[in-house]
Design a protein around this motif. Structure first.
Motif, PDB file in Angstrom:
ATOM      1  N   PHE A  81       0.817  -1.209   0.000  1.00 59.41           N
ATOM      2  CA  PHE A  81       0.000   0.000   0.000  1.00 59.41           C
ATOM      3  C   PHE A  81       0.855   1.266   0.000  1.00 59.41           C
ATOM      4  O   PHE A  81       0.367   2.365  -0.295  1.00 59.41           O
ATOM      5  N   VAL A  82       2.141   1.133   0.342  1.00 65.14           N
ATOM      6  CA  VAL A  82       3.033   2.298   0.335  1.00 65.14           C
ATOM      7  C   VAL A  82       3.036   2.951  -1.040  1.00 65.14           C
ATOM      8  O   VAL A  82       3.138   4.173  -1.173  1.00 65.14           O
ATOM      9  N   SER A  83       2.889   2.143  -2.078  1.00 64.80           N
ATOM     10  CA  SER A  83       2.924   2.683  -3.437  1.00 64.80           C
ATOM     11  C   SER A  83       1.746   3.604  -3.719  1.00 64.80           C
ATOM     12  O   SER A  83       1.801   4.418  -4.651  1.00 64.80           O
ATOM     13  N   MET A  84       0.677   3.508  -2.933  1.00 66.32           N
ATOM     14  CA  MET A  84      -0.482   4.364  -3.152  1.00 66.32           C
ATOM     15  C   MET A  84      -0.157   5.831  -2.907  1.00 66.32           C
ATOM     16  O   MET A  84      -0.831   6.723  -3.420  1.00 66.32           O
ATOM     17  N   TYR A  85       0.860   6.086  -2.097  1.00 69.01           N
ATOM     18  CA  TYR A  85       1.209   7.472  -1.778  1.00 69.01           C
ATOM     19  C   TYR A  85       2.073   8.104  -2.859  1.00 69.01           C
ATOM     20  O   TYR A  85       2.430   9.281  -2.752  1.00 69.01           O
ATOM     21  N   LEU A  86       2.431   7.334  -3.877  1.00 66.10           N
ATOM     22  CA  LEU A  86       3.179   7.878  -5.000  1.00 66.10           C
ATOM     23  C   LEU A  86       2.218   8.017  -6.174  1.00 66.10           C
ATOM     24  O   LEU A  86       2.002   7.081  -6.939  1.00 66.10           O
ATOM     25  N   SER A 144       2.213  16.505  -1.692  1.00 71.45           N
ATOM     26  CA  SER A 144       0.953  15.931  -2.160  1.00 71.45           C
ATOM     27  C   SER A 144      -0.016  15.703  -1.004  1.00 71.45           C
ATOM     28  O   SER A 144      -1.215  15.993  -1.106  1.00 71.45           O
ATOM     29  N   MET A 145       0.513  15.204   0.118  1.00 70.30           N
ATOM     30  CA  MET A 145      -0.340  15.006   1.295  1.00 70.30           C
ATOM     31  C   MET A 145      -0.842  16.336   1.844  1.00 70.30           C
ATOM     32  O   MET A 145      -2.005  16.452   2.266  1.00 70.30           O
ATOM     33  N   LEU A 146       0.040  17.344   1.837  1.00 74.29           N
ATOM     34  CA  LEU A 146      -0.379  18.662   2.311  1.00 74.29           C
ATOM     35  C   LEU A 146      -1.502  19.224   1.438  1.00 74.29           C
ATOM     36  O   LEU A 146      -2.431  19.862   1.948  1.00 74.29           O
ATOM     37  N   CYS A 147      -1.404  18.976   0.132  1.00 72.78           N
ATOM     38  CA  CYS A 147      -2.464  19.433  -0.768  1.00 72.78           C
ATOM     39  C   CYS A 147      -3.798  18.778  -0.426  1.00 72.78           C
ATOM     40  O   CYS A 147      -4.851  19.433  -0.440  1.00 72.78           O
TER      41      CYS A 147
END
Length: 687
Positions: free
Chosen positions: A198-203, A493-496
């Protein structure tokens, strides 16, 4: 509507049952485990030789022909000798053939991964006291190898004690690369064991594209010195791109005319061939092996023209044949590069899985992402014992494989055989190959990534936030470093996402005429307002970070802050009591008591019910529940009822647990509605 009664699951029993099932061992289970771990055992016995063999052999030969010059060229990026790139290409194809679940992806040496490896190798060489000058080992034919080697060993022994007294610069460089590769592979296998795919979901796609484009600019910058034949130090650390360009312009007067002319000719030939290949790809049965032709011709010209001796043009040097005995990566070097291996492992895995999924969807079959993680992990772990460095799937070579008729990973074995042929017999023939030719091959291979700049306007038109993420990731990857750029892209991206949930769209809804549907009255025309009812929509989860924005938007759109209104009424009531005690039947405003009652009812309150459209509220935290309870209480003090509509089951459960409907949920049917229209009808029927 009645909610279903769900049976409570005993999590402890479920976990124990899974553990018992996982720990049990039967012959059938062992067989399935082996078959799953080596998917080749499932598909190879079913291989349809007559249908598949020609396409696999053809694509394997073409990829092998492309792979050899690319492997030699990408060794410049990794800061290693060409032989190690060939080892990497050979072992990666064999291991992925055994363990991969994708039929089409080409796993092997990849420019982005080579760059990341090269940055770590250069840093560690510098810390160990070695000279990063690429041309130092080339003056070996006249006997100066001994002196340079001794100086490198001396620096090595002074800085890194106790590893290997006989290990020089080249030995230490490949030691760093194999240690880095081994640790990255271990990370990938551990991620597969613990199912951390699931780590890949953050890319996101924007992050990956920005990262690849920024890294391409770094790769391009690193190759310019080879194009024009100048000798400048290999920059390290943050801002490498800017520092390198400054050094290039400072030393531009030292450019080697032979290298400049060779580079210009090679780039023109390669770009022209690529453009013609793209234009007529439907008519060509397989891509033109332009890189191989360029390398063969350039090597012959360099050898017979004696470009190295006459014009001091930098050449590849001796490439040994055969295999070096395997060696276990050094443990103390693993500790030095453990942090650097993490982004390498993630990027390698993400590119491989994303390409596997893309082509599996295109050709209507499925892959197992977890097995892909094991496959790419062992493509790093096992080759690290054989002097190889990190690998990944590459889009360009995968596209070539599919266009030349690839059906299965048999084509990977054919490609490995082509590389093996070069390793055993043909490698010494590339001694006179100029480094500027290799740099040209690398730069032309970046066309796809650099073309992303042309897509920026279209990307901006589709989504401005994604474009901003792409720009930030690309800039950080190019101007700071690739690892930092990837981290910056993920964080930004997370901040957005956080900002978009903190300040989401809010709207008052109007009724579509003669229907039971409601929409934003600022976005659509000819909507009718509902008398005495305000309908408020909040398009985000309601949680601690956007509570204040929820309240401010509600008060602004309804033109009523219940707290201020309640305070104003209390103030009037207090003054009224003071005047009555004094026996004055006139109020502070000079009005009679009857008139005061009218005065206390503010003119701006033009509604008696507030309907909150919860269809876009995906969840509530404790703060969100308390916020809804707060507005329920505040508006109730003004005799305004608050009705909730279109709540999903998780929101309803949160409200129940938070006590929004009271202890016995008796008022729930008068506070919660399954559509906005039902809530509006209920509000109209209220007195």
């Amino acid at each position: 509507m009645e909610r279903k009664t769900h049976v409570k699951i005993n999590r402890k029993e479920v976990i124990l049952a899974k553990l018992r099932k996982s720990c049990s061992c039967t012959p059938q289970k062992l067989k399935n485990f082996v078959m799953d771990f080596f998917p080749v055992l499932r598909w190879l016995p079913k291989y349809q030789c007559k249908e598949y063999i020609w396409g696999d052999v053809m694509s394997g030969l073409v990829i092998g022909i492309i792979l050899v010059p690319q492997a030699i060229a990408y060794s410049l990026l990794a800061g290693l000798k060409p032989i190690y790139s060939l080892y990497t290409s050979f072992f990666a194809n064999i291991i992925y053939f055994l363990m991969g679940t994708s039929r089409h992806v080409s796993v092997g040496i990849f420019s982005l991964i080579s760059l990341m490896v090269g940055q770590v190798v250069d840093r560690e060489l510098l810390l160990a006291g070695f000279d990063l000058n690429d041309d130092a080992p080339l003056a070996l034919a006249d006997g100066s190898l001994q002196n340079d080697s001794l100086s490198n060993k001396t620096a090595f022994n002074l800085t890194i004690v106790g590893i290997n007294a006989e290990c020089g610069k080249e030995c230490y460089a490949i030691g760093i690369a194999t240690a880095l590769t081994f640790v990255a592979g271990v990370y990938q296998v551990l991620m597969g064991i613990f199912r951390l795919g699931f780590v890949s979901m953050y890319l996101s796609e924007s992050i990956l594209d920005g990262f690849a484009t920024g890294a391409s600019l770094t790769i391009l910058t690193a190759q310019v010195k080879y194009l024009i034949g100048i000798k400048i130090p290999r920059s390290q650390g943050h801002g490498m791109l800017v520092i390198t360009w400054i050094n290039i312009f400072r030393n531009i007067s030292q450019a080697n005319l032979c290298d400049v002319i060779t580079s210009a000719i090679c780039i023109v030939v390669l770009v022209t061939a690529k453009e013609l290949g793209d234009r007529y790809k439907h008519k060509l049965k397989f891509p033109l092996p332009t890189e191989l032709v360029v390398i063969v011709v350039a090597t012959l010209v360099s050898h017979y023209g004696k470009l190295n001796e006459v014009y001091a043009s930098s050449v590849s040097g001796a490439i040994p044949t055969g295999f070096i005995p395997p060696k276990v990566p050094e443990l103390n070097l693993m500790l030095r590069v453990a942090v650097d291996a993490l982004p390498l492992a993630i990027v390698s895995f993400v590119f491989t899985v994303s390409l596997s999924e893309m082509f599996a969807k295109k050709y209507a079959y499925t892959i197992r992402a977890n097995q892909e993680m094991f496959a790419v992990g062992f493509c790093n772990i096992i080759p690290s014992f054989f002097h190889s460095f990190a690998t990944s799937a590459a889009l360009a070579k995968t596209l070539v494989k599919t266009s030349t008729g690839c059906q299965t990973q048999i084509s990977g074995v054919i490609s490995a055989m082509v590389v093996l042929l070069v390793l055993l017999f043909l490698a010494p023939l590339f001694y006179s190959l100029q480094k500027c030719v290799l740099a040209c091959i690398i730069i032309v291979s970046l066309r796809g990534a650099l073309r992303k700049f042309r897509d920026v306007p279209a990307r901006y038109h589709v989504n401005k936030v994604d474009t901003l993420v792409w720009i930030v990731t690309m800039s950080a990857s190019a101007l700071v470093s690739t690892e930092i750029g990837l981290l910056v892209g993920i964080v930004f991206s997370m901040l957005c996402i956080i900002v978009r949930t903190q300040r989401p769209r809010t709207a008052l809804l109007g009724q579509i005429q003669d229907t039971s549907f409601y929409e934003d009255d600022l976005e659509y025309e000819n909507l009718s307002t509902v008398p005495k009812v305000k309908i408020f929509r909040f398009e985000a989860p309601l949680y601690y970070a956007n509570k204040n924005y929820f309240l401010k938007s509600l008060y602004r759109l309804t033109n009523l802050d219940p707290n201020l209104e309640a305070a104003r009424r209390k103030k009037y009531e207090k003054k009224e009591k003071q005047h009555l005690k004094k026996g004055n039947h006139r109020t502070a405003n000079g009005l009679g008591i009857g008139e005061t009652t009218l005065q206390l009812v503010p003119k701006q309150i033009d509604f008696q019910a507030l309907v909150v459209d919860c269809s876009s509220i995906s969840f509530l935290d404790t703060t969100g529940v308390n916020t809804l309870k707060e507005i329920l209480k505040d508006y109730k003090n003004l005799n305004i009822s608050v009705l909730l509509a279109c709540c999903n089951p998780s929101v309803i459960d949160s409200l129940k647990r938070g006590g929004y409907f009271g202890r016995d949920f008796g008022c729930m049917q008068e506070m919660l509605f399954y559509s906005i229209h039902h809530a509006v009808l209920f509000a109209k029927d209220q007195k």
